[in-house]
Design a protein around this motif. Structure first.
Motif, PDB file in Angstrom:
ATOM      1  N   UNK A   8       0.917  -1.252   0.141  1.00  0.00           N
ATOM      2  CA  UNK A   8       0.124   0.024  -0.009  1.00  0.00           C
ATOM      3  C   UNK A   8       0.988   1.313   0.186  1.00  0.00           C
ATOM      4  N   UNK A   9       1.951   1.366   0.861  1.00  0.00           N
ATOM      5  CA  UNK A   9       2.688   2.426   0.889  1.00  0.00           C
ATOM      6  C   UNK A   9       3.620   2.615  -0.502  1.00  0.00           C
ATOM      7  N   UNK A  10       4.040   1.632  -0.931  1.00  0.00           N
ATOM      8  CA  UNK A  10       4.833   1.698  -2.079  1.00  0.00           C
ATOM      9  C   UNK A  10       3.838   2.129  -3.115  1.00  0.00           C
ATOM     10  N   UNK A  11       2.849   1.528  -3.453  1.00  0.00           N
ATOM     11  CA  UNK A  11       1.905   1.998  -4.450  1.00  0.00           C
ATOM     12  C   UNK A  11       1.548   3.489  -4.236  1.00  0.00           C
ATOM     13  N   UNK A  12       1.200   3.914  -3.137  1.00  0.00           N
ATOM     14  CA  UNK A  12       0.989   5.244  -2.728  1.00  0.00           C
ATOM     15  C   UNK A  12       2.076   6.174  -3.419  1.00  0.00           C
ATOM     16  N   UNK A  13       3.228   5.851  -2.905  1.00  0.00           N
ATOM     17  CA  UNK A  13       4.694   6.462  -3.301  1.00  0.00           C
ATOM     18  C   UNK A  13       4.615   6.835  -4.810  1.00  0.00           C
ATOM     19  N   UNK A  14       4.286   5.876  -5.633  1.00  0.00           N
ATOM     20  CA  UNK A  14       4.400   5.882  -6.908  1.00  0.00           C
ATOM     21  C   UNK A  14       3.431   6.725  -7.451  1.00  0.00           C
ATOM     22  N   UNK A  15       2.220   6.560  -7.114  1.00  0.00           N
ATOM     23  CA  UNK A  15       1.067   7.220  -7.391  1.00  0.00           C
ATOM     24  C   UNK A  15       1.176   8.748  -6.865  1.00  0.00           C
ATOM     25  N   UNK A  16       1.613   9.140  -5.896  1.00  0.00           N
ATOM     26  CA  UNK A  16       1.810  10.535  -5.629  1.00  0.00           C
ATOM     27  C   UNK A  16       2.990  11.032  -6.318  1.00  0.00           C
ATOM     28  N   UNK A  17       4.249  10.452  -6.385  1.00  0.00           N
ATOM     29  CA  UNK A  17       5.366  10.948  -7.352  1.00  0.00           C
ATOM     30  C   UNK A  17       4.739  11.202  -8.818  1.00  0.00           C
ATOM     31  N   UNK A  18       3.987  10.416  -9.295  1.00  0.00           N
ATOM     32  CA  UNK A  18       3.640  10.273 -10.947  1.00  0.00           C
ATOM     33  C   UNK A  18       2.295  11.329 -11.213  1.00  0.00           C
ATOM     34  N   UNK A  19       1.499  11.511 -10.103  1.00  0.00           N
ATOM     35  CA  UNK A  19       0.525  12.021 -10.165  1.00  0.00           C
ATOM     36  C   UNK A  19      -0.549  11.145 -10.574  1.00  0.00           C
ATOM     37  N   UNK A  20      -0.743   9.950 -10.051  1.00  0.00           N
ATOM     38  CA  UNK A  20      -1.554   8.719 -10.544  1.00  0.00           C
ATOM     39  C   UNK A  20      -2.466   8.565  -9.383  1.00  0.00           C
ATOM     40  N   UNK A  21      -3.318   7.551  -9.614  1.00  0.00           N
ATOM     41  CA  UNK A  21      -4.386   7.044  -8.574  1.00  0.00           C
ATOM     42  C   UNK A  21      -3.965   5.503  -8.254  1.00  0.00           C
TER      43      UNK A  21
END
Length: 127
Positions: free
Chosen positions: A16-29
């Motif tokens: 969950x934290x890893x997916x959130x990290x990528x999504x936040x950096x790339x501006x995704x959901x």
């Protein structure tokens, strides 16, 4: 014949934290959990499916081709997050970006040690 990458599994200590990290950096959901996976869908339809993995994780490389404007936005997020970034995949040029093929590129690590890259021109495209 048409072949497209549909998804890949990304090993993580905390999916969950890893997916959130990528999504936040790339501006995704982050998409809703699907089975044991926490997916992040990239705009071209490829999904990175994060999976909790105990023990050591072998770092992988994930490169994201982005527009010049998106590079600026994503790179600002990288800097705002205080992440170390490099101009090269071997992490020998810290605090720099590259200008390969007439574009721009930068490498940074995710919380699991995966080597992430943003670039504005595909390698070998000239420039």
């Amino acid at each position: 014949m048409t072949v497209q990458l549909n998804h890949t599994i990304v090993a993580a200590h905390d999916k969950h934290a890893s997916a959130r990290f990528l999504a936040d950096i790339l501006g995704l959901k982050v998409s809703p959990q699907y089975g044991p996976f926490t997916p992040v869908e990239i705009p071209n339809g490829v999904t990175l499916d994060y999976l909790d993995s105990p023990g050591d994780i072998t770092p992988q490389h994930y490169a994201f081709l982005v527009s010049e404007d998106d590079f600026d936005t994503i790179f600002a997020r990288i800097r705002e997050a205080g992440l170390t970034y490099w101009a090269d995949p071997y992490h020998r040029r810290p605090g720099e970006i590259n200008h390969n093929d007439g574009g721009r590129g930068a490498y940074f690590d995710d919380p699991n040690g995966h080597n992430l890259e943003i670039l504005t021109r595909p390698y070998g495209s000239g420039g």
